[in-house]
Structures are given as structure tokens and as C-alpha cells.
Design an enzyme around this catalytic site. Structure first.
Site, PDB file in Angstrom:
ATOM      1  N   ASP A  17      19.261 -16.670  -9.491  1.00  0.00           N
ATOM      2  CA  ASP A  17      20.279 -15.649  -9.726  1.00  0.00           C
ATOM      3  C   ASP A  17      21.600 -16.240 -10.196  1.00  0.00           C
ATOM      4  O   ASP A  17      22.141 -15.839 -11.233  1.00  0.00           O
ATOM      5  CB  ASP A  17      20.507 -14.831  -8.449  1.00  0.00           C
ATOM      6  N   ARG A  96      30.155 -16.711   5.654  1.00  0.00           N
ATOM      7  CA  ARG A  96      30.733 -16.206   4.404  1.00  0.00           C
ATOM      8  C   ARG A  96      32.244 -16.416   4.288  1.00  0.00           C
ATOM      9  O   ARG A  96      32.715 -16.860   3.237  1.00  0.00           O
ATOM     10  CB  ARG A  96      30.369 -14.735   4.209  1.00  0.00           C
ATOM     11  N   ASP A 125      27.287  -9.074   2.153  1.00  0.00           N
ATOM     12  CA  ASP A 125      27.940 -10.296   1.689  1.00  0.00           C
ATOM     13  C   ASP A 125      28.992 -10.046   0.621  1.00  0.00           C
ATOM     14  O   ASP A 125      30.002 -10.738   0.555  1.00  0.00           O
ATOM     15  CB  ASP A 125      26.904 -11.296   1.176  1.00  0.00           C
ATOM     16  N   SER A 181      13.529 -12.718   0.941  1.00  0.00           N
ATOM     17  CA  SER A 181      14.623 -13.642   0.641  1.00  0.00           C
ATOM     18  C   SER A 181      14.977 -14.422   1.893  1.00  0.00           C
ATOM     19  O   SER A 181      14.807 -13.940   3.020  1.00  0.00           O
ATOM     20  CB  SER A 181      15.855 -12.880   0.126  1.00  0.00           C
TER      21      SER A 181
END
Length: 411
Positions: A17, A96, A125, A181
């Protein structure tokens, strides 16, 4: 050719990605600086650097933020006993803002007006990255390709991404693609999406093609799934540990079996990951409420975090005043919600961190525990700041028994 738009710092993972996003940003006229955070994940960072440069990044930053992740993000969560919706230890949510803080630092250092990320438009996120960026640099502009029609309409699925990658010379994965994922950092591994969106589907564990080769080679999931099948690979002997706390922060761990000790924050946390991982500690399979308004299934492995949650909970109960602890528990609940939703750098979250830190001044002592077959068992504790009065307990019991004897004699 698109008109030049300036410099963008891309939060780059090296995966399909963000590799496609890097090339796409260049097509849009951006000069791209790639930034890859080393936050404890298994990664060939040098290979990722070479890949980003080959794809056209004008510069690549690989920043090791592991130590600050433990000391500045995980430790406050341990002090808080942070737990979202009673089960989730916030491994991704804590990582994050740590990653995004360095993203902003690099953008400011490079004079870049833009930052970019590869988070999707339906997850948490995107919010966590962007709230951190705006809090630390209000004038920064965020490019979120998965929310831009010109990007997501062009790439409605993985097949289109793969075709784009082949066309532009982007290396594509050669290992079998897992039907979910996975995201990993020092604190945890998460599994979600794909076939796991069906809440009845049982996660079969990490496939052999993706087996870890580092210190966490025995995945918690593999151990626990093995237990369910009666084929556990976890040890048949427990590890007994002593964890010392100072002001609610883990300062030292000692293995009672082999005498091994760790005292630096990062080494201590890695060591607990190793011990908990081999015993299959820390796996949960939950459905949680996302900030964006939908329910999501997540499977999380949080080995060291699970040990520290139980150990800190015990020493805190041993040393903290009852009424103070009631208030602190309420603060922890709000803190967990704010962290999950991406508000780490908000004034209210900073205020809560200070309050929780103040509550931890007397949380000092040592907890002895056993780690075995997916469980953490508290064995004992001691503290110079204990509020437990052993003499008072003996005195009450003595007089209770004496009163019984006196009554019988009077009869």
C-alpha cells in the site's frame, strides 16, 4: 506531468500500500520523503530503505522510537491500568501518536508542508495519526490517499494495486497473502479484517510462511490455539518472576529460576515479551467499538503488557488509599477512551496523565508472579508503602477468637 506541489513526508511501511502511495504521490507532483518508524516490529529496515529510494523517494528516514515508545507511552498506560472496553490494552492506539510525533518532527526539520499516511478511511488509525499531527503542528496539511476519490476509485481493490505495482516496477509480495491484515509493534500484534470480519471464523494462528524468527518466535496465538487442540507448545514449567515498581513504573524484573535480571525500560519490556510469549500469555479475540462509529473484530497478542497489567494492578491495590483508587479508576477509564480515540495530545488527556502520575507516588514495591500456560498468577507482594496492616489483622482475629472462648466459658 502534474504541477510541483512541494514536499510530503510519508509514513512508510515498506508494504504494498505505502509503496504504491509513494509512487502515486510522485505522480501528483510531490517530492516524497519516506519515514519508517522502528517501533519494535520485525522488519528488514535496510531493504525498506533501498526500496523507497528505488521508488523515487528523495530521502529516507528510519527512526528507532522503541525506547521512547516504552518510556513515554507504554509506562503511562501501565500506571493507569489502561484498558479499553474492559479488555483491550491499547497496543496500536499507543503506538500511533509515538509514530506520528516523529513524522511531524521530520516534516518540520525538512520544511515540508505536507505529511501523508496509508491508513484507510474506515479505521481508527487515520484519526490517531491526524489528531497528533494537527496538535503538534496546526499548520501541517495531511494527505490521506484512501480518503481521496481520485485514489480509492482508481484502486478499489488489491488487484488494482498489484497491477499498478507491476506497471511501475514496485516489488510485489512473493509469499502467500494471508486472508487478514496484521500489524506489529513492540507492545503487541493485531490481526483483523479479511476473513476475520466474520465474527464466527476462528483465527488459525500465524501461518508457517510468516513464522517469526526473532525473540518472539513462539507466537502467543500459536501457543493458545495449541492449548485448545491439546497440542500446546508452551513449556510445562512456569517462569516465576519478581517485578519491582517505583512510582507505578516497572524498574526491574528478576527471574527466580535462573536469576536473569533486566532493569532498563526497553530491555525489561522485551524480556517480558519473551517470557510471556513462550507461555502463550496475552491473546484476546474481541469485538470493539471504533471511534468512527462501527464495531470491529480484533485479535490481539499483548504478552509483556498483560504481565505488567496484572502486576501493577496488584501493587497498586496494596499501596493506594481506597478512596483515591476509586477516583483513579474513573480517570483510567476516561484515559483509555481518549487514547483509543486518538486524543493523546489533547489538553484533557495531558491533564489525566498528570493526575494519574500523581496518584502513583506511593505505588512502590515488588510483585512475585508465575507465568504458565497462558495465565499470569500473582504469588505475593511486598512494599515499604503498604497500607496493609498485618498486626491489625492479627489483633482483630485474636480478639475475635478470645471473645468466642469467653462466651463458651460463661456458658
Amino acid at each position: 506531468m502534474a504541477q510541483p506541489k512541494g514536499t510530503v513526508v510519508l509514513a512508510y511501511s515498506g508494504g504494498l500500500d505505502t509503496s504504491c502511495i509513494l509512487v502515486w504521490l510522485k505522480e501528483q507532483g510531490y517530492d516524497v520523503i519516506a519515514y519508517l518508524a522502528n517501533i519494535g516490529q520485525k522488519e528488514d529496515f535496510e531493504a525498506a530503505r533501498k526500496k523507497a529510494l528505488a521508488l523515487g523517494a528523495k530521502k529516507v528516514y528510519i527512526e528507532d522510537v522503541s525506547r521512547e515508545f516504552v518510556e513515554e507511552f507504554i509506562w503511562p498506560a501501565v500506571q493507569a491500568n489502561a484498558l479499553y472496553e474492559d479488555r483491550y490494552l491499547l497496543g496500536t492506539a499507543l503506538a500511533r501518536p509515538c509514530i506520528a510525533r516523529k513524522l511531524v518532527e521530520i516534516a518540520q526539520r525538512e520544511g515540508a508542508q505536507y505529511v501523508a499516511h496509508g491508513a484507510t478511511g474506515k479505521g481508527n488509525d487515520q484519526v490517531r495519526f491526524e489528531l497528533t499531527c494537527y496538535a503538534l503542528c496546526p499548520n501541517i496539511k495531511v494527505v490521506a490517499p484512501w480518503r481521496l476519490p481520485e485514489f480509492y476509485q482508481r484502486f478499489p481493490g488489491r488487484c488494482e494495486l498489484m497491477d499498478y505495482a507491476k506497471k511501475h516496477g514496485i516489488p510485489v509480495p512473493v509469499t502467500p497473502q494471508t486472508p487478514w491484515s496484521m500489524d506489529e509493534n513492540l507492545m503487541h500484534i493485531s490481526y483483523e479484517a479479511g476473513i476475520l470480519e466474520n465474527p464466527k471464523v476462528i483465527h488459525p494462528g500465524r501461518p508457517a510462511s510468516m513464522a517469526a524468527t526473532g525473540p518472539r518466535a513462539v507466537s502467543c496465538i500459536c501457543s493458545l490455539i495449541g492449548n485448545f487442540r491439546g497440542q500446546s507448545t508452551s513449556p510445562n514449567t512456569p517462569d516465576v518472576l519478581e517485578i519491582e515498581f517505583e512510582k507505578g513504573v516497572p524498574m526491574k524484573v528478576t527471574n527466580a529460576g535462573d536469576g536473569a535480571t533486566r532493569s532498563s525500560a526497553l530491555e525489561l519490556f522485551i524480556y517480558l515479551n519473551d517470557i510471556a510469549g513462550k507461555h502463550g500469555v496475552g491473546r484476546i479475540d474481541i469485538v470493539e467499538n471504533r471511534f468512527v462509529g462501527m464495531k470491529s473484530r480484533g485479535i490481539y497478542e499483548t504478552p509483556a503488557g498483560t504481565i505488567l497489567y496484572h502486576a501493577h494492578l496488584d501493587i497498586e491495590a496494596f499501596t493506594m488509599d481506597r478512596e483515591v483508587r476509586k477516583i483513579k479508576q474513573g480517570l483510567a477509564l476516561k484515559f483509555s477512551e481518549l487514547v483509543y480515540n486518538g486524543f493523546w495530545h489533547s489538553p484533557e488527556c495531558e491533564f489525566l496523565r498528570q493526575c494519574i502520575k500523581r496518584s502513583q507516588e506511593a505505588v512502590v514495591g515488588t510483585v512475585r508472579l508465575s507465568v504458565f500456560k497462558g495465565q499470569v498468577y500473582i504469588l505475593g507482594r511486598e512494599s515499604p508503602r503498604s497500607l496493609y496492616n498485618e498486626e491489625l489483622v492479627r489483633l482483630k482475629e485474636y480478639h475475635r477468637l478470645q471473645s468466642k472462648v469467653t462466651v463458651k466459658q460463661d456458658e
